[in-house]
Design a protein around this motif. Structure first.
Motif, short mmCIF file in Angstrom:
data_model
loop_
_atom_site.label_atom_id
_atom_site.label_comp_id
_atom_site.label_asym_id
_atom_site.label_seq_id
_atom_site.Cartn_x
_atom_site.Cartn_y
_atom_site.Cartn_z
N ALA A 66 -8.19 9.62 -10.01
CA ALA A 66 -7.52 8.87 -8.95
C ALA A 66 -8.43 7.77 -8.42
N GLN A 67 -9.69 8.09 -8.22
CA GLN A 67 -10.65 7.10 -7.72
C GLN A 67 -10.85 5.98 -8.74
N GLU A 68 -10.90 6.34 -10.01
CA GLU A 68 -11.05 5.33 -11.06
C GLU A 68 -9.86 4.38 -11.10
N CYS A 69 -8.69 4.89 -10.71
CA CYS A 69 -7.49 4.04 -10.65
C CYS A 69 -7.47 3.15 -9.42
N GLY A 70 -8.45 3.34 -8.54
CA GLY A 70 -8.54 2.51 -7.34
C GLY A 70 -8.04 3.17 -6.09
N LYS B 54 -1.98 -1.00 -3.68
CA LYS B 54 -3.15 -0.29 -3.19
C LYS B 54 -2.70 1.14 -2.90
N THR B 55 -3.55 2.13 -3.17
CA THR B 55 -3.15 3.51 -2.93
C THR B 55 -4.19 4.24 -2.08
N THR C 279 0.84 -1.20 0.00
CA THR C 279 0.00 0.00 0.00
C THR C 279 0.87 1.25 0.00
N LEU C 280 0.52 2.20 -0.87
CA LEU C 280 1.18 3.51 -0.90
C LEU C 280 0.21 4.53 -0.32
N LEU C 281 0.68 5.37 0.58
CA LEU C 281 -0.14 6.44 1.13
C LEU C 281 0.57 7.77 0.90
N GLY D 96 0.17 3.17 -8.89
CA GLY D 96 -0.33 2.09 -8.05
C GLY D 96 -1.12 1.08 -8.86
N LYS D 97 -1.96 1.59 -9.74
CA LYS D 97 -2.75 0.69 -10.59
C LYS D 97 -1.85 -0.13 -11.50
#
Length: 300
Positions: free
Chosen positions: A100-104, A77-78, A52-54, A71-72
């Motif tokens: 960004a949301q579309e990329c997950g 996971k981002t 996971t990247l934050l 990330g995608k």
């Protein structure tokens, strides 16, 4: 090493020559300096076994776009910590956040006052309790690994240039460039923010003293534009077929043209300007310009 296009720019004088390094063409979404900054951070995250990247950013952040897309592509996971609680109701109408949301990417909106504490241990520990283990990438992406990536922007062929110029946000990109310069080269940075505090940030990552920050072209601060800047960006696009973002590279090129016109550079100087990407932000800026009944930035 990624092979990047360098183009000569039309300028209204023969006294100097100006070229632009098309870092914006590296990747459609992880473009320019964002690719450079993320390259070694992603490798480090993998080596640490982090999945996971934050990271952090604002409503139209190039960095948020890049982390989400990376990330995608590379199966992380981002999580994006976004400045401004009010934006949670505006995702659909915001091109950066919706992408960004579309990329997950999982978007977490926080109040602006809370956002100011993003680098404090208490805030980070709260994020760990909420989201579990993650690899933290700072706002804008600048850290030692980011600077290492940006050191790869210049190549051996760039020894012919006397000046290297780039826009400055958090200072990571210019620091990497400075570290890669040769003794005869000078680096000019064009800050997108008001103030001269960025020199202190840059000195955290480099010991070279061949740099000057040109602080006259921020157009009243980060994210601020006026009709003159938009007109310059559109004329530049028509003449050179190169889009410029209005937050970073557009202001740098405006400043460079002004300095050239004022005779800042000695005759015969060869200048290399770095295009750091950010084209994704044009759509969001055009929304603002349309509301203000100002000219829009051309994209075609």
């Amino acid at each position: 090493m990624e092979k990047v296009l360098t183009q000569k720019i039309q300028i209204p004088t023969n006294n100097v020559s100006l070229f632009i390094r098309r870092e914006d063409l590296i990747h459609p979404f992880v473009s320019g300096n964002k690719f450079r900054k993320l390259k070694y951070n992603l490798l480090q995250a993998k080596s640490e076994g982090k999945s996971t990247l934050l990271t952090f950013g604002g409503a139209f952040s190039n960095h948020i776009t890049a982390v989400a897309a990376a990330g995608k592509q590379f199966n992380f996971k981002t999580i994006g910590i976004i400045r401004g609680e009010e934006l949670s109701a505006k995702i659909i109408e915001n091109p950066t956040l919706s992408f960004a949301q579309e990329c997950g990417m999982q978007l977490e909106f926080v109040a602006r006052e809370v956002y100011k504490t993003k680098n404090e241990d208490e805030f980070i520990n709260g994020l760990k309790q909420k989201f579990g283990t993650f690899y933290l990438i700072p706002e804008g992406g600048t850290n030692d690994l980011a600077v290492k990536g940006c050191q790869e922007i210049l190549t051996e062929e760039d020894a012919v240039f006397d000046y290297i110029c780039c826009a400055v946000g958090t200072g990571g990109t210019i620091s990497g460039i400075i570290n890669s310069t040769l003794p005869h080269q000078k680096v000019l940075g064009f800050p997108a923010l008001k103030g001269d505090f960025l020199l202190e940030e840059i000195r955290k990552f480099t010991i070279k003293e061949n740099t000057e920050l040109i602080t006259d072209y921020h157009f009243d601060g980060y994210g601020k534009v006026n009709q003159g800047l938009i007109e310059f960006i559109n004329i530049f696009y028509k003449q050179n077929h190169i889009p410029l973002d209005p937050i970073y590279t557009g202001k740098m090129m405006y400043g460079l043209f002004d300095l050239i016109e004022k005779g800042y550079f000695p005759q015969g100087t060869k200048i290399l300007a770095i295009h750091t990407g950010g084209i994704q932000g044009i759509e969001g800026m055009n929304q603002k310009l349309k509301r203000k009944k100002l000219p829009l930035i051309l994209l075609q």
